[in-house]
Write an enzyme that holds these catalytic residues in place. Structure first.
Site, mmCIF file in Angstrom:
data_model
loop_
_atom_site.group_PDB
_atom_site.id
_atom_site.type_symbol
_atom_site.label_atom_id
_atom_site.label_comp_id
_atom_site.label_asym_id
_atom_site.label_seq_id
_atom_site.Cartn_x
_atom_site.Cartn_y
_atom_site.Cartn_z
ATOM 1 N N SER A 95 0.840 -1.192 0.000
ATOM 2 C CA SER A 95 0.000 0.000 0.000
ATOM 3 C C SER A 95 0.880 1.249 0.000
ATOM 4 O O SER A 95 1.654 1.445 -0.930
ATOM 5 C CB SER A 95 -0.956 -0.030 1.196
ATOM 6 O OG SER A 95 -1.971 0.932 1.053
ATOM 7 N N ASP A 119 -17.692 -15.161 -12.518
ATOM 8 C CA ASP A 119 -16.842 -16.253 -12.032
ATOM 9 C C ASP A 119 -16.549 -17.278 -13.112
ATOM 10 O O ASP A 119 -15.458 -17.838 -13.190
ATOM 11 C CB ASP A 119 -17.520 -16.928 -10.828
ATOM 12 C CG ASP A 119 -16.620 -17.958 -10.141
ATOM 13 O OD1 ASP A 119 -15.404 -17.934 -10.400
ATOM 14 O OD2 ASP A 119 -17.126 -18.764 -9.348
ATOM 15 N N ASP A 168 -13.386 -17.537 -16.297
ATOM 16 C CA ASP A 168 -12.083 -18.211 -16.291
ATOM 17 C C ASP A 168 -12.204 -19.728 -16.429
ATOM 18 O O ASP A 168 -11.199 -20.441 -16.381
ATOM 19 C CB ASP A 168 -11.291 -17.857 -15.025
ATOM 20 C CG ASP A 168 -12.058 -18.132 -13.741
ATOM 21 O OD1 ASP A 168 -12.983 -18.979 -13.758
ATOM 22 O OD2 ASP A 168 -11.751 -17.499 -12.712
ATOM 23 N N ASP A 217 -15.217 -21.034 -8.696
ATOM 24 C CA ASP A 217 -14.510 -21.179 -7.426
ATOM 25 C C ASP A 217 -14.605 -19.923 -6.567
ATOM 26 O O ASP A 217 -13.822 -19.744 -5.634
ATOM 27 C CB ASP A 217 -13.039 -21.528 -7.682
ATOM 28 C CG ASP A 217 -12.334 -20.495 -8.548
ATOM 29 O OD1 ASP A 217 -12.987 -19.520 -8.988
ATOM 30 O OD2 ASP A 217 -11.127 -20.652 -8.800
ATOM 31 N N ASP A 228 -8.707 -6.018 -4.669
ATOM 32 C CA ASP A 228 -8.350 -4.899 -3.790
ATOM 33 C C ASP A 228 -9.479 -3.876 -3.757
ATOM 34 O O ASP A 228 -9.858 -3.310 -4.780
ATOM 35 C CB ASP A 228 -7.063 -4.242 -4.302
ATOM 36 C CG ASP A 228 -6.434 -3.289 -3.293
ATOM 37 O OD1 ASP A 228 -7.186 -2.599 -2.577
ATOM 38 O OD2 ASP A 228 -5.199 -3.223 -3.239
ATOM 39 N N HIS A 260 -6.941 -6.061 -0.223
ATOM 40 C CA HIS A 260 -5.884 -5.070 -0.063
ATOM 41 C C HIS A 260 -4.785 -5.598 0.852
ATOM 42 O O HIS A 260 -4.960 -5.683 2.072
ATOM 43 C CB HIS A 260 -6.452 -3.770 0.488
ATOM 44 C CG HIS A 260 -5.456 -2.653 0.516
ATOM 45 N ND1 HIS A 260 -4.858 -2.168 -0.633
ATOM 46 C CD2 HIS A 260 -4.914 -1.951 1.536
ATOM 47 C CE1 HIS A 260 -4.021 -1.197 -0.312
ATOM 48 N NE2 HIS A 260 -4.033 -1.052 0.991
#
Length: 537
Positions: free
Chosen positions: A192, A261, A264, A268, A408, A448
């Site tokens: 960060s 989801d 890809d 999952d 994030d 994050h």
């Protein structure tokens, strides 16, 4: 693992270490108050700390910083106050373990977070467990707040870069003084604001570090502040028509998972490549007579809030300020900061105390796109950290490993893609040549810096603590990965991540370096690293 359980486990694990004695090492440590001298430096504490000791920290009594940390090695602890100007100083801590010589004689500098007044003690203790002599610093003020910046430009300068540079210099001086031999290699690790500090070092003084780990870096600093302020202005305060509760944001997260989801190739609960995900929040829109209480749906105003938050931010004259935030918001590390209906304390603290020096200034009443333009024009002490010519780092053979969680909720992961591609263009280096010294790893399912639904645990900054796993083999951690790159020439093509549930490893994934994509093979358990491979598309 809960904090109390972790503390009990570690206390039992290291209880035998309390009886260990190293008289020569202990004497050298205690005599540092007399033997070590440096200009503008006062020694505040020099003490031997046995492994397993529960350490408490003086700055934590009145701040939001970490209150305690358990030492993971027998070590010497030195605390110093280093004067940086007539109106500023930096607190520096240095931890020096007894195993330093046998573990490679390495130095590690740690970073900060937020507005940067908290020393990352857990990162420091983790480093000593691997044999590093480790330094940390308070970035020129106590606590993760902006008030110390008020009418103190030298404190702002410390925050922007000088505290890091000063702490690194004095930390190395201490280590070289304390041990009979000198430092072999120097490293940096932070997330960060700490990630921004790492790239600041790469940009301005790369000769200080052989390897840099920069996670979720807050580069384009003013853009990040603006994006946070924009989110508050978009969501409004609790009770306003545009505001969403945490439960409603959780429903938004599930909506994103439901829509993206499968892109890809495996269901999952992890969106492997959010760049391909363009969620449609209108799917949650209430019909006539429907409400959240009865139907778990959103009003038109709330749907517009979601669409605005998940869109790029543009300022005056259509100028791009910041990429969109990640459309994944389940973990809510940043809920109080970003989505909770109060102004970001980071953004408001910066504008109020560093930029305007006006305690009456507020995001609610005063923030406009003119604020952002002025902040960018001022770029106080180069805090933007947007320099993309890393020639000095390349020529110094400094290795830079950057990673960013793709879930994030505080700093857009697209910010890191933006920086990486800018470096590539501005240096005229395609990825195949940039790979020589700078590699970027997107980490799916990481929020994050830590936590998330994916294989987020990479052994990085702020990942060791109640949410992390101390018993995971550190040999493929991000820190030791960059060590192997620097010292053995083994450049990483993947970064190993583990999925943790209550501190227990339940899955693994080798995250591919950009621009390759971590891709499901089409068969196999998605929790096994062997079910994934790196592909060009």
């Amino acid at each position: 693992m809960k904090p109390a359980v972790l503390l009990s486990t570690l206390s039992l694990l290291f209880s035998s270490a309390l009886a260990k004695k190293n008289p020569t090492f202990e004497r050298r440590c205690s005599k540092l108050t007399e033997s070590f001298n440096a200009a503008d430096t006062d020694i505040l504490l020099a003490e031997y700390v046995p492994q397993g000791t529960n350490m408490t920290f003086p700055e934590s009594a009145t701040t939001s910083c970490l209150k305690f940390s358990i030492s993971l090695a027998d070590m010497c602890r030195l605390r110093l106050n280093v004067t940086t100007s007539g109106t500023s100083s930096v607190i520096v801590e240095v931890f020096m373990p007894t195993t330093w010589h046998s573990k490679g004689k390495r130095f590690l500098m740690t970073g900060n977070g937020g507005l940067g007044g908290c020393i990352q003690y857990n990162d420091m203790t983790y480093g000593t467990s691997l044999g590093f002599a480790v330094a940390g610093h308070d970035n020129g003020h106590a606590g993760d707040v902006g008030l110390p910046f008020l009418d103190r430009p030298q404190a702002v300068k410390d925050y922007a870069w000088r505290a890091l540079y000063t702490a690194g210099k004095i930390g190395k001086s201490v280590v070289n003084h304390f041990y009979p031999s000198s430092i072999n290699k120097s490293y940096y690790m932070g997330c960060s604001s700490g990630g921004r500090q790492g790239l600041k070092a790469a940009q301005e003084f790369p000769e200080e570090y052989d390897g840099i780990v920069s996670a979720a870096p807050a580069v384009y600093f003013q853009s990040i502040l603006a994006a946070s302020a924009h989110v508050f202005k978009t969501t409004g305060a609790p009770g306003s028509a545009t505001h969403l509760t945490q439960d409603q944001w959780n429903a938004v997260h599930q909506m994103v998972i439901d829509q993206c989801d499968g892109i890809d190739g495996v269901l999952d609960n992890v969106v492997e490549d959010p760049l391909k995900c363009q969620p449609r929040p209108e799917a949650l829109l209430c019909g006539p007579g429907q409400t959240w209480a009865s139907d778990q749906c959103l009003t038109a105003e709330q749907v517009l809030t979601v669409r605005t938050v998940y869109s790029p931010v543009y300022g005056n004259n259509g100028k791009l300020i910041s990429p969109r935030l990640s459309p994944l918001t389940k973990e809510f590390i940043g809920y109080p900061v970003m989505y909770g209906g109060v102004p970001s304390y980071i953004s408001e603290g910066w504008y109020k105390y560093a930029l305007y020096n006006d305690p009456t200034w507020t995001i609610q009443n005063n923030f406009t796109w003119d604020t952002v333009d002025y902040d960018m024009q001022q770029d106080l002490f180069g805090v933007e950290t947007a320099k993309t010519d890393l020639t000095d780092a390349k020529n110094n053979n400094t290795r830079i490993l950057m990673y960013h969680g793709l879930s994030d909720c505080l700093i857009s992961s697209e910010n890191s893609y933006r920086y990486y591609e800018s470096v590539s263009r501005d240096m005229g280096l395609p990825s195949s040549q940039l790979d020589e010294f700078y590699r970027f790893f997107p980490i799916s399912g990481m929020d994050h810096c830590y936590s998330g639904d994916g294989a987020w645990f990479v052994g990085g900054s702020v990942q060791y603590g109640p949410a992390g796993a101390l018993d995971v083999d550190p040999s493929d951690s991000v820190l030791m990965t960059v060590v192997k790159w620097v010292e053995q020439g083994i450049a990483p093509d993947t970064l190993m991540g583990r999925k943790l549930v209550d501190g227990v490893v339940t899955g693994a994934k080798a995250h591919c370096k950009h621009p390759l994509k971590t891709t499901y093979k089409g068969v196999g358990d998605p929790n096994l690293a062997s079910s994934w491979e790196c592909r060009t598309v």
